[in-house]
Design a protein around this motif. Sequence first.
Motif, short mmCIF file in Angstrom:
data_model
loop_
_atom_site.label_atom_id
_atom_site.label_comp_id
_atom_site.label_asym_id
_atom_site.label_seq_id
_atom_site.Cartn_x
_atom_site.Cartn_y
_atom_site.Cartn_z
N MET A 1 0.84 -1.21 0.06
CA MET A 1 0.03 0.16 -0.04
C MET A 1 0.82 1.41 0.09
O MET A 1 1.86 1.32 0.79
N SER A 2 0.71 2.32 -1.03
CA SER A 2 1.54 3.26 -0.98
C SER A 2 1.05 4.44 -0.09
O SER A 2 -0.20 4.68 0.51
N VAL A 3 1.83 5.27 0.42
CA VAL A 3 1.59 6.42 1.25
C VAL A 3 2.06 7.66 0.50
O VAL A 3 3.33 7.61 0.11
N ALA A 4 1.33 8.73 0.56
CA ALA A 4 1.78 10.03 -0.13
C ALA A 4 1.23 11.22 0.43
O ALA A 4 0.19 10.96 1.10
N VAL A 5 1.95 12.20 0.14
CA VAL A 5 1.38 13.67 0.67
C VAL A 5 0.45 13.96 -0.23
O VAL A 5 -0.54 14.41 -0.16
N LEU A 6 0.78 13.90 -1.38
CA LEU A 6 -0.18 14.45 -2.61
C LEU A 6 -0.44 13.16 -3.70
O LEU A 6 0.31 12.81 -4.43
#
Length: 325
Positions: free
Chosen positions: A1-6
């Motif tokens: 699973m990815s984690v991103a600010v934008l």
Amino acid sequence: MSVAVLERLDAQGYSRHPLHHVDRVWYETNCYVDLWIEVIRSLGLEPLACLPFALAVDFEGDQWTFIKQSHADLFSLYGIDVQELNVWRNLEDHTLEQLARQRFVLADLDAYHLPDTSGTDYQRRHTKTTVAINLIDPRAQRLGYFHNAGYFEVLGQDYVSLFATPGAQAIFPPYVELAKVANTRIMSDEALVSASLAILQNHLRRAPAENPCIPFARRFVCEVERLQSEESPDFHAFLFATLRQVGGAFDLASLYLDWLTAHGEDELVPITDDFHQISCSAKALLLKTARAVTSKKATDFGPLLDTLCSSWESGMEGLKARYDG
């Protein structure tokens, strides 16, 4: 699973800020300046307001100032809070933690594993460069990051190689910053111009009191002669530390004054022309230096260096008279 600010950013369809269009005199300045332009723009903010830092550029004896956006300016104009991150464990773990808290991670990484440097450093040589990490997905071995003039992705083995050495166990852990962007704010045009003019005055007070192009001109001729006498001169490093920094700085400065003019500030056109001339002269000097070092032929740099000196004198005198009261 990815984690991103934008989450919305897509490396394939990413559109760069106009400051990074190829019709600029200096398409890129340095990795730190350029990534911040793109980060600020991607947050829906105006990066031009933050450019007065370029006016404080100085000749430091063996190089021009490695210009950077001021952390104080980033907070004052946009509410972006930049702090150093203490790398006491694996950088991958730190990145997961900070991105989940809606903070970009600015890290010094090895360009050898960054595909956007293809043709220069990628899979060719190990060089330090700063990126702003926006997305991380350890399972997919995927990293989304701002670097230089754009937004890119690292996948697979390059991802593994970037995080191969745990930060705490490295001989010298990388320098890393975190940028808190949860409380960013958008000002009205009028308020933004007013705030930008205030930081312009601050940077003018930091600008050299004496013309730095004069000692640079003397040192420049000596350095070119030294490079011409060497068997395998690394003139690219010399040009990056000198002409690219001063040229890029005044390219940004001229574009900043264009922005002020478009927002109602007057009497800036002649100063803008002076700064544009510095930028163009530095680019011409860079190209001429590369030819001179390669051919080892005597070359007259005098007219271009004189233009550099006179344009700085005229432009900075006019700007200080206008704003440094």
